[in-house]
Design an enzyme around this catalytic site. Structure first.
Site, short mmCIF file in Angstrom:
data_model
loop_
_atom_site.label_atom_id
_atom_site.label_comp_id
_atom_site.label_asym_id
_atom_site.label_seq_id
_atom_site.Cartn_x
_atom_site.Cartn_y
_atom_site.Cartn_z
CB CYS A 156 -7.80 -13.18 29.31
SG CYS A 156 -7.18 -13.80 30.87
CD1 TRP B 18 -0.43 -12.36 31.31
CD2 TRP B 18 -1.69 -11.61 33.00
NE1 TRP B 18 0.39 -11.69 32.20
CE2 TRP B 18 -0.35 -11.23 33.23
CE3 TRP B 18 -2.65 -11.25 33.94
CZ2 TRP B 18 0.04 -10.50 34.36
CZ3 TRP B 18 -2.27 -10.53 35.07
CH2 TRP B 18 -0.94 -10.15 35.26
CG ASN C 269 -10.07 -9.50 29.55
OD1 ASN C 269 -9.10 -9.51 30.29
ND2 ASN C 269 -10.41 -8.47 28.79
CG HIS D 140 23.95 10.68 44.15
ND1 HIS D 140 24.50 11.44 45.15
CD2 HIS D 140 23.78 11.52 43.10
CE1 HIS D 140 24.65 12.69 44.74
NE2 HIS D 140 24.22 12.77 43.48
#
Ligand code: M6R
Length: 606
Positions: free
Chosen positions: A2, A74, A98, A501
């Site tokens: 943020c 965010w 934040n 593999h």
């Protein structure tokens, strides 16, 4: 994550906060919002989605006022809706935040028991309610803040605006970064100095645990429940001119093209101009270091994997590379006198910061290889080696990676010379190879038509494999990360020798296989892997040099021929094609290369 901003100014605050938020959007872009004060009252606008959505809301319904706070989110607690967008308001208090208030559930339960109603799912809202209640009970905003700080746990930063207080912002920092900007009769606060660059370069960085009272006349800084502390004003090295896209479509494209300068500037900073030799910085300059432990996240971790090859082969020093998020939660065993290197663009990744603190607690000395000089990790480390990539805005790291690899390689050469493992003759060859890289990288940038053609295929694939051996293995990992983060195409990076593999089962005509294969000591083995992929109908995209192309190239269309360089420095050059293939695939798909979904540049949550 943020981005947060605050302004006390004489001009309309909303446009300049929107502009600052644009420079913070790399920190998150799920929703955005602003609050200002006019006639003693709070006004707020919020929108879900990117900042452009908030732009439209504010254009349709302008925000008055010369003081305010802003946020680009965010999401951590609650989906990215308007209700969860910051600022969060309770009574007279607006908060942008934040990070995470870890004890918010307990605080929220207490508030709810007292009859408080919550309007969002966020942890942030508890801060707004607690401050508002204290102020309504008669405390000054400053006293309310002093009482609140010891009650909060977690890693966070927040800024507070109080109705009726047109000349006041409160700002707090616990782990997450916060920079105060001082202007002429103005004061600002932001998640970083870049956000404030066009407003002021006079910056006061808050230390971990600080909180501050901002007025237009200046800032006072406190700790804990109100103990005043002095924090030095600094002049930020970031100028407004550094923060635009220029003529490029995206920051990522611009930053990829800035790599020749990023490498050259990093070399200039690392190498002594008189002798041309790198000096080994503290604490790596100690004799007989038993082990180097590199801690990092994401792309920086891949740079660390390349560094391990260099430290082992050029300097003969035992080296381990650790994902910071795993390292910090293990009972790691580290030797006495060991050195831990934290490599990080931002200097703020919380996982890496916590790994640094754990390594310190275990008695290790810390070297930070970091791109942001004022960052938390730079300040908490014993020694700092600065990469000189300049500010990086694209969420996908590019030029910072080139600078990290350059710094690591120069350092390994210097260590090899210091402990006698490397001859001066070979050291000179390698330093020359490094010095030639800006030009070679410039040449590698000029295959645009070829990259676009290959990217067309990658953009249409469902899965893509990237293979590389030895020093090319980290580049294969990086290529896969770049592709998945900006195009959302599933990609995996593998050590080429591991293909047999397991991953070989995935190969058919629909799976492009990007093979990173300069002619180096691993080339012949990688050549066998190319044959194995082709024998199974796989579509090989070969990144190699002229000798490699002659030996292996079948279809010109799917071979990128890069300049021939000393194999030791090849990973730095081979970054370019993997970055550009991902970038052009994103352009082809129409995804947002600068702001891919769900991501943020600086990951300051665990
Ligand atoms: O700022 P840092 O170098 O500490 O960031 C680490 C990662 O978050 C970062 O490299 C991330 O993986 C990038 N999005 C990769 O492009």
């Amino acid at each position: 994550m943020c981005g947060i901003v605050g302004a006390l100014t004489g001009r309309p605050a909303a446009p300049l906060m929107l502009d600052a938020l644009r420079r913070l959007e790399y920190r998150g872009y799920d929703s955005a919002g602003l609050a200002t004060i006019q006639d003693g009252k709070l006004h707020r606008r919020r929108a879900a989605g990117k900042l452009s959505e908030l732009d439209a809301v504010v254009a349709a319904d302008p925000l008055p006022g010369t003081s305010g706070v802003g946020h680009t989110r965010w999401a951590t607690h609650g989906p990215p809706t308007v209700e969860n967008a910051h600022p969060h308001i309770a009574g007279r208090v607006a908060v942008v935040h934040n990070g995470i208030i870890e004890n918010y559930a307990e605080l929220k339960a207490g508030l709810k028991a007292d009859g408080v109603t919550f309007t969002s799912d966020t942890d942030t809202e508890v801060v707004a309610h607690l401050l508002d209640r204290a102020i309504r009970a008669g405390q000054t905003p400053q006293a309310a803040m002093a009482a609140l700080m010891p009650r909060l746990t977690g890693a966070f930063a927040f800024v507070v605006l109080v109705a009726g207080e047109d000349d006041l912002l409160l700002a707090a920092r616990r782990v997450s970064p916060l920079a105060i900007g001082l202007g002429d009769g103005e004061a600002f606060v932001g998640s970083d100095a870049v956000a404030l660059a066009p407003l002021t370069r006079r910056i006061v960085y808050l230390e971990d645990g600080d909180w501050a009272v901002l007025r237009r006349s200046g800032v006072e800084v406190f700790r804990d429940a109100g103990v005043p502390v002095e924090r030095r004003e600094q002049i930020s090295t970031v100028s407004a001119a550094m923060v635009g896209k220029g003529n490029y479509r995206h920051f990522m494209e611009k930053e990829i093209h800035e790599q020749p300068e990023a490498i050259a500037h990093t070399l200039n900073a690392v190498l002594d101009p008189g002798t041309g030799r790198a000096t080994v910085p503290y604490p790596l300059d100690a004799p007989d270091i038993p082990k180097i432990t590199i801690v990092a996240a994401g792309t920086s971790y891949y740079a660390g994997l390349a560094a391990r090859y260099w430290f082992e082969s050029l300097a003969g020093i035992a080296t381990e590379v650790e994902l910071a998020s795993e390292f910090r939660d293990r009972d790691v065993v580290l030797p006495e006198r060991g050195v831990t290197i934290a490599v990080t663009q931002s200097g703020e990744s919380l996982d890496t910061l916590m790994a640094v603190r754990q390594a310190k607690a275990l008695g290790q000395r810390i070297l930070a290889i970091v791109n942001v000089p004022e960052s938390t990790i730079a300040r908490e480390s014993d020694g700092v080696l600065l990469t000189r990539a300049g500010p990086e805005f694209g969420v996908a790291s590019t030029k910072a990676t080139a600078a990290q690899l350059t710094a690591f390689c120069a350092l390994a050469i210097a260590l090899g010379r210091a402990n006698g493992r490397l001859s001066e003759e070979r050291a000179i060859e390698l330093r020359d190879a490094l010095a030639g890289l800006p030009s070679r990288v410039g040449e590698a940038l000029h295959h645009e038509a070829r990259y676009v053609r290959i990217a067309h295929d990658l953009a249409r694939a469902r899965d893509v494999l990237y293979l590389g051996r030895g020093l090319s293995y980290p580049i294969a990992l990086e290529g896969a990360l770049k592709l998945k983060e900006i195009t959302y195409v599933h990609a995996e990076g593998y050590a080429a020798g591991e293909m047999k593999h397991g991953p070989i089962a995935l190969i058919d005509e629909n799976v492009p296989v990007v093979i990173v294969a300069p002619t180096d000591r691993w080339f012949e083995k990688t050549a066998s892997n190319v044959s194995e992929v082709r024998a199974r109908g796989g579509r090989v995209i070969l990144l190699t040099d002229a000798a490699g192309a002659e030996r292996l190239g079948e279809s010109d269309d799917h071979v990128v021929v890069l300049p021939t360089v000393d194999p030791v420095v090849a990973p730095i050059l081979y970054l370019v094609p993997v970055q550009l293939l991902a970038y052009y695939a994103a352009v082809e798909k129409g995804t947002d290369a600068d702001q891919p979904r769900n991501l943020a540049k600086s990951v300051t949550v665990e």
